[in-house]
Design a protein around this motif. Sequence first.
Motif, mmCIF file in Angstrom:
data_model
loop_
_atom_site.group_PDB
_atom_site.id
_atom_site.type_symbol
_atom_site.label_atom_id
_atom_site.label_comp_id
_atom_site.label_asym_id
_atom_site.label_seq_id
_atom_site.Cartn_x
_atom_site.Cartn_y
_atom_site.Cartn_z
ATOM 1 N N LEU A 128 4.178 -7.950 14.231
ATOM 2 C CA LEU A 128 4.586 -7.895 15.281
ATOM 3 C C LEU A 128 3.588 -6.968 15.988
ATOM 4 O O LEU A 128 2.915 -6.946 17.520
ATOM 5 N N GLY A 129 2.923 -6.285 15.459
ATOM 6 C CA GLY A 129 2.110 -4.501 16.303
ATOM 7 C C GLY A 129 1.445 -4.957 16.273
ATOM 8 O O GLY A 129 -0.605 -4.067 16.275
ATOM 9 N N GLY A 130 0.235 -6.251 15.551
ATOM 10 C CA GLY A 130 -0.926 -6.666 15.057
ATOM 11 C C GLY A 130 -1.500 -6.597 13.607
ATOM 12 O O GLY A 130 -2.518 -6.736 13.135
ATOM 13 N N THR A 131 -0.303 -5.654 12.725
ATOM 14 C CA THR A 131 -1.106 -5.846 11.574
ATOM 15 C C THR A 131 -0.132 -6.617 10.319
ATOM 16 O O THR A 131 0.785 -6.502 10.437
ATOM 17 N N ARG A 132 -1.028 -7.808 9.952
ATOM 18 C CA ARG A 132 -0.709 -8.886 9.029
ATOM 19 C C ARG A 132 -0.895 -7.879 7.099
ATOM 20 O O ARG A 132 0.164 -8.950 6.034
ATOM 21 N N ARG A 133 -1.902 -7.533 7.390
ATOM 22 C CA ARG A 133 -2.804 -7.606 6.249
ATOM 23 C C ARG A 133 -2.598 -6.106 5.353
ATOM 24 O O ARG A 133 -2.671 -5.022 6.660
ATOM 25 N N TRP A 134 -1.872 -5.941 4.458
ATOM 26 C CA TRP A 134 -1.746 -4.880 3.567
ATOM 27 C C TRP A 134 -2.986 -4.700 1.687
ATOM 28 O O TRP A 134 -3.310 -5.734 1.532
ATOM 29 N N ASP A 135 -3.673 -3.679 2.297
ATOM 30 C CA ASP A 135 -4.309 -3.155 0.564
ATOM 31 C C ASP A 135 -4.266 -3.069 -0.568
ATOM 32 O O ASP A 135 -3.819 -3.942 -1.448
ATOM 33 N N ASN A 136 -2.285 -2.906 -0.490
ATOM 34 C CA ASN A 136 -1.295 -2.585 -2.474
ATOM 35 C C ASN A 136 -0.305 -3.180 -1.461
ATOM 36 O O ASN A 136 0.368 -2.448 -0.022
ATOM 37 N N ALA A 137 0.904 -2.845 -2.369
ATOM 38 C CA ALA A 137 1.981 -2.938 -1.964
ATOM 39 C C ALA A 137 2.322 -1.221 -2.222
ATOM 40 O O ALA A 137 3.274 -1.322 -1.539
ATOM 41 N N GLY A 138 1.734 -0.633 -3.151
ATOM 42 C CA GLY A 138 1.687 0.792 -2.797
ATOM 43 C C GLY A 138 2.217 1.318 -1.318
ATOM 44 O O GLY A 138 3.327 2.249 -0.760
ATOM 45 N N ASP A 139 1.163 1.004 0.030
ATOM 46 C CA ASP A 139 1.717 1.305 0.881
ATOM 47 C C ASP A 139 2.479 1.108 1.688
ATOM 48 O O ASP A 139 3.043 1.462 2.084
ATOM 49 N N LEU A 140 2.871 -0.220 1.469
ATOM 50 C CA LEU A 140 4.326 -0.553 1.639
ATOM 51 C C LEU A 140 5.273 0.132 1.513
ATOM 52 O O LEU A 140 5.971 0.442 2.162
ATOM 53 N N ALA A 141 5.712 -0.049 0.408
ATOM 54 C CA ALA A 141 6.866 0.511 -0.405
ATOM 55 C C ALA A 141 6.244 2.756 0.310
ATOM 56 O O ALA A 141 7.715 3.165 0.940
ATOM 57 N N PHE A 142 5.723 2.828 0.388
ATOM 58 C CA PHE A 142 5.792 4.120 1.312
ATOM 59 C C PHE A 142 5.913 4.331 2.670
ATOM 60 O O PHE A 142 6.847 4.726 3.478
ATOM 61 N N GLU A 143 5.253 3.154 3.442
ATOM 62 C CA GLU A 143 5.747 3.491 4.459
ATOM 63 C C GLU A 143 7.075 2.924 4.923
ATOM 64 O O GLU A 143 7.924 3.691 5.813
ATOM 65 N N ALA A 144 8.193 1.839 4.038
ATOM 66 C CA ALA A 144 8.941 1.863 4.169
ATOM 67 C C ALA A 144 10.083 2.789 3.453
ATOM 68 O O ALA A 144 11.104 2.188 3.180
ATOM 69 N N GLY A 145 9.708 3.373 2.515
ATOM 70 C CA GLY A 145 10.449 4.618 1.817
ATOM 71 C C GLY A 145 11.221 4.283 0.783
ATOM 72 O O GLY A 145 12.148 4.115 0.578
ATOM 73 N N VAL A 146 10.311 3.325 0.235
ATOM 74 C CA VAL A 146 11.385 2.401 -1.122
ATOM 75 C C VAL A 146 10.536 2.610 -2.008
ATOM 76 O O VAL A 146 9.303 2.610 -2.294
ATOM 77 N N PRO A 147 10.923 2.481 -3.298
ATOM 78 C CA PRO A 147 10.234 2.732 -4.333
ATOM 79 C C PRO A 147 8.607 0.998 -4.969
ATOM 80 O O PRO A 147 9.569 0.564 -4.051
ATOM 81 N N GLU A 148 8.077 1.625 -5.558
ATOM 82 C CA GLU A 148 6.903 0.509 -4.899
ATOM 83 C C GLU A 148 7.465 -1.053 -5.744
ATOM 84 O O GLU A 148 7.591 -2.268 -4.892
ATOM 85 N N SER A 149 8.829 -1.360 -6.545
ATOM 86 C CA SER A 149 9.514 -2.231 -7.759
ATOM 87 C C SER A 149 10.078 -2.922 -6.384
ATOM 88 O O SER A 149 10.363 -3.867 -6.236
#
Length: 203
Positions: free
Chosen positions: A16-37
Amino acid sequence: MRSNELVLRTLVDAALGGTRRWDNAGDLAFEAGVPESSAYLTLNRLSSIGAATKYASGGFALVSVDKALTLLCAARNLEKDTLARTTVAGVQPFLDTAGGPYALGGPDAANVHLSGWHVSDFSEHLVYLPESRLAGADLPEGEEVRVIAMDRRAARKWTGYSSVAQTYADLFATPGWAASEFRIAMREKLLHEREWDQKDAHA
């Protein structure tokens, strides 16, 4: 909140803020504060319903905000995360950033995300607080305010109000006409009927 909810919330708010693409799941996990799994599991679920596209490079894109938000709403359980029910006067001393993080949620947050547009009167306020802030607190009993556990990422990033995705999911999980009116108003402002009317996730 469960890990999948944190991942879904992060994806929807970013989209919703304009970012739909992510380089990898690790970046998403860090941003969400959860394990990569946990990020991988949620992405696999989104991919299985056509809500996310994975790239050979390891990156991915959220292509359906609507589907991701629907999964978040389905997973939301306010009762599970409720720490206390109290009065407006009882929670007031905690609404000061000098004492630690907090955020208003539900209709109060919706009013802000809707730029102050008054949708409906409401009787229950949602207030997010870290559990540690309630340690030893003796809140008076009441039905005016539902105090909800605040996760670490929210405590770090929210500025006085719950995020758009969290607000929408909380309204979905709240019974009553007023909550539905606020949720519908947010949907009409923030989501288009057709995903292809939104920013191209493949650009």
